[in-house]
Design an enzyme around this catalytic site. Structure first.
Site, PDB file in Angstrom:
ATOM      1  N   ASP A 110     -54.655  41.130  71.034  1.00  0.00           N
ATOM      2  CA  ASP A 110     -54.951  42.563  70.976  1.00  0.00           C
ATOM      3  C   ASP A 110     -56.228  42.861  71.759  1.00  0.00           C
ATOM      4  O   ASP A 110     -57.251  42.228  71.513  1.00  0.00           O
ATOM      5  CB  ASP A 110     -55.117  42.957  69.499  1.00  0.00           C
ATOM      6  N   HIS A 155     -44.802  49.542  71.686  1.00  0.00           N
ATOM      7  CA  HIS A 155     -46.166  50.054  71.490  1.00  0.00           C
ATOM      8  C   HIS A 155     -46.872  50.230  72.835  1.00  0.00           C
ATOM      9  O   HIS A 155     -47.527  51.243  73.086  1.00  0.00           O
ATOM     10  CB  HIS A 155     -46.938  49.082  70.590  1.00  0.00           C
TER      11      HIS A 155
HETATM   12  C1  HEM Z   1     -52.051  47.743  73.262  1.00  0.00           C
HETATM   13  C2  HEM Z   1     -51.786  46.234  68.670  1.00  0.00           C
HETATM   14  C3  HEM Z   1     -52.732  50.748  67.140  1.00  0.00           C
HETATM   15  C4  HEM Z   1     -53.497  52.081  71.710  1.00  0.00           C
HETATM   16  C5  HEM Z   1     -51.863  46.955  72.148  1.00  0.00           C
HETATM   17  C6  HEM Z   1     -51.451  45.577  72.180  1.00  0.00           C
HETATM   18  C7  HEM Z   1     -51.391  45.145  70.895  1.00  0.00           C
HETATM   19  C8  HEM Z   1     -51.744  46.264  70.051  1.00  0.00           C
HETATM   20  C9  HEM Z   1     -51.029  43.762  70.404  1.00  0.00           C
HETATM   21  C10 HEM Z   1     -51.107  44.769  73.456  1.00  0.00           C
HETATM   22  C11 HEM Z   1     -52.272  44.098  74.092  1.00  0.00           C
HETATM   23  C12 HEM Z   1     -53.376  44.997  74.553  1.00  0.00           C
HETATM   24  O1  HEM Z   1     -53.343  45.538  75.663  1.00  0.00           O
HETATM   25  O2  HEM Z   1     -54.292  45.165  73.757  1.00  0.00           O
HETATM   26  C13 HEM Z   1     -52.023  47.337  67.857  1.00  0.00           C
HETATM   27  C14 HEM Z   1     -51.957  47.317  66.403  1.00  0.00           C
HETATM   28  C15 HEM Z   1     -52.223  48.593  65.979  1.00  0.00           C
HETATM   29  C16 HEM Z   1     -52.456  49.400  67.161  1.00  0.00           C
HETATM   30  C17 HEM Z   1     -51.640  46.090  65.558  1.00  0.00           C
HETATM   31  C18 HEM Z   1     -52.254  49.145  64.591  1.00  0.00           C
HETATM   32  C19 HEM Z   1     -51.421  48.814  63.662  1.00  0.00           C
HETATM   33  C20 HEM Z   1     -52.995  51.500  68.242  1.00  0.00           C
HETATM   34  C21 HEM Z   1     -53.319  52.908  68.224  1.00  0.00           C
HETATM   35  C22 HEM Z   1     -53.537  53.277  69.514  1.00  0.00           C
HETATM   36  C23 HEM Z   1     -53.341  52.097  70.350  1.00  0.00           C
HETATM   37  C24 HEM Z   1     -53.391  53.759  66.962  1.00  0.00           C
HETATM   38  C25 HEM Z   1     -53.927  54.610  70.105  1.00  0.00           C
HETATM   39  C26 HEM Z   1     -53.899  55.735  69.470  1.00  0.00           C
HETATM   40  C27 HEM Z   1     -53.190  51.009  72.518  1.00  0.00           C
HETATM   41  C28 HEM Z   1     -53.313  51.029  73.961  1.00  0.00           C
HETATM   42  C29 HEM Z   1     -52.869  49.778  74.418  1.00  0.00           C
HETATM   43  C30 HEM Z   1     -52.508  49.026  73.227  1.00  0.00           C
HETATM   44  C31 HEM Z   1     -53.847  52.157  74.828  1.00  0.00           C
HETATM   45  C32 HEM Z   1     -52.800  49.288  75.877  1.00  0.00           C
HETATM   46  C33 HEM Z   1     -51.520  49.732  76.499  1.00  0.00           C
HETATM   47  C34 HEM Z   1     -51.435  49.259  77.941  1.00  0.00           C
HETATM   48  O3  HEM Z   1     -52.127  49.841  78.779  1.00  0.00           O
HETATM   49  O4  HEM Z   1     -50.715  48.289  78.196  1.00  0.00           O
HETATM   50  N1  HEM Z   1     -52.033  47.359  70.843  1.00  0.00           N
HETATM   51  N2  HEM Z   1     -52.342  48.605  68.271  1.00  0.00           N
HETATM   52  N3  HEM Z   1     -53.009  51.051  69.544  1.00  0.00           N
HETATM   53  N4  HEM Z   1     -52.714  49.793  72.112  1.00  0.00           N
HETATM   54 FE1  HEM Z   1     -52.476  49.213  70.195  1.00  0.00          FE
END
Ligand code: HEM
Length: 301
Positions: free
Chosen positions: A142, A214
């Site tokens: 993450d 996601h």
């Molecule tokens: C990407 C987990 C909540 C925004 C990711 C990734 C994981 C992850 C594993 C892929 C690796 C990375 O680029 O970091 C989670 C978990 C969450 C959560 C477990 C809560 C249960 C959120 C929320 C937002 C968010 C609430 C925004 C409102 C993003 C963004 C990316 C991302 C912007 C990058 C997307 C990209 O450019 O590829 N998240 N996330 N995440 N997450 Fe989350």
């Protein structure tokens, strides 16, 4: 500028409080002194990378600082889809404390609370830890797509709001996971929900990447097609003895509307109904929007 760009660390404390009626002066004094406290504790450990970011929400701004207020400081809206709904909860001040070791976070949180004694009511306190290779408790790495350097500055620092430039906005949400349900999914189904491979962290290729992953739903662009980035520092937390497994989401941006668009895509879906599958296994229990003033603003007389 506060330490929004503090590096990803092994430990963090997320502290949310409301300011009691009559506690405004003490709260303002603490906010003016918080970077001093950060130095006091941080200098006790070389390499400890202690940092603290303080935020002020819409509910507290007028009471603490009066007019003018940051242009986009507002209550976080609720995002309600057919199946899943976000929540908004109380919180006047946020302290995002990061360090390589929990004792540094713990010490700074203790000094902050000492100075705020009697002036605030604690709403929530979460101690987060870095899990294996920077994975969340769902098992995926993450933070990969976080902007760095100049791109991180451009994505997070307000630059068009006279009096508030150099500050930032931050949205926090505490999520609890249904680990039994998530673990019952085959790894490939989990990978389709997140949009990356679990072991290697490689993003799913076009054609394989579902449009409701996601990653797909949180990639948002401006009208010219430029990707809009936010700076995240999610932390796992939990108490296995109580069956509690969580992710503390924290996202900094120069405009809260960027994070809000991501939340809209996740909860309502894009197109509506095509929502984020991680929400089938992740329930938000808090949600607040804060403005992060500059150190100069906090320390002015
Ligand atoms: C990407 C987990 C909540 C925004 C990711 C990734 C994981 C992850 C594993 C892929 C690796 C990375 O680029 O970091 C989670 C978990 C969450 C959560 C477990 C809560 C249960 C959120 C929320 C937002 C968010 C609430 C925004 C409102 C993003 C963004 C990316 C991302 C912007 C990058 C997307 C990209 O450019 O590829 N998240 N996330 N995440 N997450 Fe989350």
């Amino acid at each position: 500028m506060q330490n929004v760009f503090g590096s990803l660390t092994h430990a963090a404390v997320f502290l949310i409080v409301t300011v009691n009626v009559g506690g405004e002066d003490k709260a303002r004094e603490l906010l003016a002194n918080v970077t001093g406290l950060e130095r006091t504790v941080g200098s006790r450990s070389l390499g400890g990378a202690l940092s603290c970011v303080a935020g002020v929400s819409a509910s507290a701004w007028d009471r603490l600082y009066g007019a003018p207020r940051p242009a986009e400081l507002r209550d976080l809206p609720v995002f309600a889809g057919e199946k899943h709904q976000s929540v908004t909860t109380d919180g006047d001040l946020m302290f995002h404390i990061r360090a390589e070791r929990m004792d540094l976070c713990f010490e700074l949180a203790t000094l902050i609370m000492d100075e705020l004694a009697g002036a605030v009511t604690v709403v929530d306190e979460v101690q987060g830890f870095r899990y294996f290779d920077g994975r969340d408790v769902l098992g995926f790495v993450d933070g990969t797509e976080n902007p760095v350097g100049a791109e991180a500055y451009a994505a997070t620092l307000v630059d068009d709001d006279e009096g508030f430039n150099g500050g930032s906005y931050v949205i926090v949400q505490k999520y609890l996971h249904d680990m039994a349900g998530w673990n019952a999914l085959a790894t490939e189904a989990q990978e389709h929900a997140i949009g990356r491979r679990k072991l290697s962290n490689v993003e799913l290729a076009e054609g394989v990447q579902p449009d409701n992953s996601h990653v797909a739903l949180t990639q948002v662009t401006d009208t010219e097609g430029n990707e809009l980035k936010i700076l995240r520092d999610n932390m796992p937390f939990g108490r296995p003895g109580y069956g509690e497994f969580g992710t503390y989401f924290i996202g900094y941006a120069k405009s809260p509307s960027v994070v809000e668009r991501m939340l809209e895509n996740m909860f309502v879906g894009s197109p509506p109904g095509n929502y984020d599958r991680i929400l089938d296994y992740s329930t938000p229990v808090t949600g607040v929007l804060f403005y992060v003033p500059t150190v100069d603003f906090l320390e002015r007389d």
